[in-house]
Design an enzyme around this catalytic site. Structure first.
Site, short mmCIF file in Angstrom:
data_model
loop_
_atom_site.label_atom_id
_atom_site.label_comp_id
_atom_site.label_asym_id
_atom_site.label_seq_id
_atom_site.Cartn_x
_atom_site.Cartn_y
_atom_site.Cartn_z
N SER A 170 50.38 46.35 34.03
CA SER A 170 50.21 45.08 34.73
C SER A 170 51.58 44.53 35.15
CB SER A 170 49.44 44.10 33.84
OG SER A 170 49.01 42.99 34.57
N ASP A 194 39.94 47.23 39.95
CA ASP A 194 40.73 46.35 39.09
C ASP A 194 40.95 45.02 39.81
OD1 ASP A 194 42.59 45.13 37.45
OD2 ASP A 194 43.99 46.81 37.43
N HIS A 233 41.25 47.04 33.50
CA HIS A 233 42.67 46.74 33.71
C HIS A 233 43.48 47.40 32.60
CE1 HIS A 233 46.06 44.52 35.18
NE2 HIS A 233 46.22 43.84 34.06
#
Length: 552
Positions: A243, A466, A495
């Site tokens: 991320s 996502d 994710h």
């Protein structure tokens, strides 16, 4: 860019770009393959800049000092065989002899024979504001054991996080105050309340952070990573960034391409400077509406278990009924509509949450609020860590780039977006609104990009659906990092997919991290299996599990 615990909890980015540019935007959205305009032409980072020289100085000192490993501080709550230490970095890299801060670092040594050891694997779970101190424990998970044989697993708390010069902007008890309500279509009175609250939070960051507040940035996170590399005794880094970790990992690759051995970008942020961070957050809100629909479809499929509706719309009506009910009478006196929405946001991140949330909603509407209260109530014991993570998130994103300063821009963009994507839009706006009142001078984002041959092969992992880091971001990152390989999980939206439930994904990333081989420019895997409704025994077993998945 809002994030939630991945592997534990903060974020968001879009599967589909907005149809029109945000109000006040200088440029319209573009397809990932489009070339950037001339004014965004790439230039090599200035190696003679004071910050570059300061980073080299700090890294040399760290390499000489190394890390003294020992028992972890009790607040880390890390069991043996995890060891902990610290790495000293400058608060301001332009002044390497000035104020220093200590980053906390954790490690478990490689479990395989010495001849098979490949060095340290450093992990960052995202945020900004998440700690990677628990990462060494992942080696106990079956999906990570082959890597744990070859690598020392190294985690750390980035600057501002945990015990690494912790940053705070507000009293944690006030930050976690509950129950509260958060309308998805706010009226003018509520907007005024939230504007004032955002202004107060920005002022709190300035008051508590002081003169050093401006140094909490993605650029400094990348520089800190290079000093950690040096302190570990590694000439080149092996790094997994999930991320937000993919973003400052990409910044690192741009600044220090010669220091990279292997790099995985799991659930990649769109690094286009024009996206950082205002437009990425708008995109994120739009994308969450798609994943919210995925969960409702799944619940409708299992209506025989949950009785929440046989269509997505009927499930939505059940949720809205619960939202209205919590607004009038908070569940257990602790869960208002804001806490309800925060709990259900996680279904957009990880489908592992799908059965738990469906069960809690079903029971709540039947008159049993205990599961919902257990899942959605703020934990007082974690208030300090939650506020700390939010403070770092706010400081980094607000410092990294310019944000609109006119309320009109925020209001027009989010009002328009909420017409088609109401689930997350305004909550995301409120989280980021302090940046409109930010007291510090904001930076110009680095143009993430590497020249051909400058960077060894790197691996990007992305799920097509996502919501937190939409797939378009992975395509854009691949375009900017010369020679990068992209592995896609089709028709999935989890994710953070490396080391997860998809054996095909895991084969690619394990092969890459153990051998350096990539599957070529692009490879695809089918989706992992969707979860099944849990039995009572399965719920109890899950709640007893000791090792968490990583956090984004």
């Amino acid at each position: 860019m809002r994030a939630v615990a991945l592997y534990g909890a903060l974020g968001s980015l879009v599967l589909t770009a907005l149809a029109t540019a945000p109000a006040g935007s200088a440029t319209p959205p573009r397809a990932p393959g489009d070339q950037p305009p001339a004014e965004a032409a790439w230039s090599v980072p200035d190696e003679d800049a004071p910050e570059a020289r300061g980073t080299a100085t700090a890294a040399a000192r760290a390499a000489a000092a190394g890390i003294t490993w020992g028992r972890c501080h009790k607040t880390e709550n890390l069991p043996k065989p995890v060891q902990c230490g610290t790495v000293s970095v400058p608060m301001d890299y332009a002044q390497p002899d000035g104020r220093k801060i200590s980053l906390t670092v954790s490690r478990v040594a490689a479990t395989g024979p010495q001849k098979e050891r490949q060095g340290a694997l450093v992990f960052n779970p995202g945020g900004p504001g998440a700690s990677g101190m628990e990462f060494p424990l992942y080696g106990e998970l079956a999906e990570w054991r082959p890597l744990a044989k070859a690598y020392d697993f190294v985690g750390y708390a980035p600057r501002g996080v945990g015990r690494s010069a912790p940053l705070s902007c507000q009293n944690p008890a006030e930050f976690m105050k509950a129950p509260t309500n958060a309308p998805i279509h706010p009226d003018e009175a509520y907007k005024t309340v939230r504007k004032n609250r955002a202004k107060e939070y920005a002022q709190g960051c300035s008051l508590r952070g002081g003169a050093v507040l401006r140094h909490y940035t993605s650029l400094n996170n990348a520089r800190d990573l290079d000093v950690v590399r040096a302190a570990l005794g590694e000439k080149k880094i092996n790094f997994v960034g999930a991320s937000y970790g993919s973003y400052f990992g990409a910044v690192y690759a741009t600044l220090f391409p010669g220091h990279v051995r292997r790099m995985v970008f799991d659930s990649a942020v769109n690094p286009d400077p024009r996206q950082i961070w205002y437009r990425n957050n708008l995109d994120q809100s739009a994308a969450f509406e798609n994943r919210w629909a995925d969960w409702r479809r799944w619940v409708a499929k299992h209506d025989d278990v949950y009785h929440l509706g046989r269509t997505q719309q009927e499930v939505l009506s059940s949720y809205e009924k619960a939202r209205t009910k919590t607004e009038r009478t908070p569940a257990g006196g602790k869960v208002g509509s804001a806490q309800l929405q925060s709990a259900f946001l996680k279904v957009g991140y990880y489908d592992a949450f799908w059965p738990r949330r469906a069960y809690a909603l079903s029971e709540y509407l039947r008159g049993n609020d205990k599961p919902l209260v257990e899942q959605a109530s703020p934990a007082a014991v974690g208030a300090e860590a939650e506020e700390n993570g939010n403070a770092v998130y706010t400081a980094v994103e607000c410092n990294d780039a310019a944000w609109p300063t006119e309320w009109r821009v925020w209001d027009e963009d989010n009002t328009r977006l909420a017409r088609t994507a109401p689930f997350e839009t305004w909550d995301n706006a409120w989280m980021n609104l302090p940046c409109a009142f930010w007291p510090e001078k904001q930076q110009k984002p680095l143009d993430v990009r590497t020249a051909a041959g400058a960077l060894p092969p790197v691996l990007i992992l992305a799920a097509e659906r996502d919501a937190a880091t939409p797939y378009t971001g992975a395509l854009e990152l691949q375009r900017r990092l010369s020679g990068a390989s992209l592995v896609t999980e089709r028709r999935s939206g989890t994710h953070g997919i490396g080391g997860g439930e998809n054996a095909c994904i895991n084969r690619h990333w394990e092969t890459y991290l153990l051998t350096g081989r990539t599957p070529g420019r692009h490879a695809a895997c089918g989706p992992h299996a969707e979860p099944e409704p849990e039995t009572q025994a399965e719920r109890e077993r899950r709640d007893r599990r000791a090792i968490p998945r990583p956090v984004i």
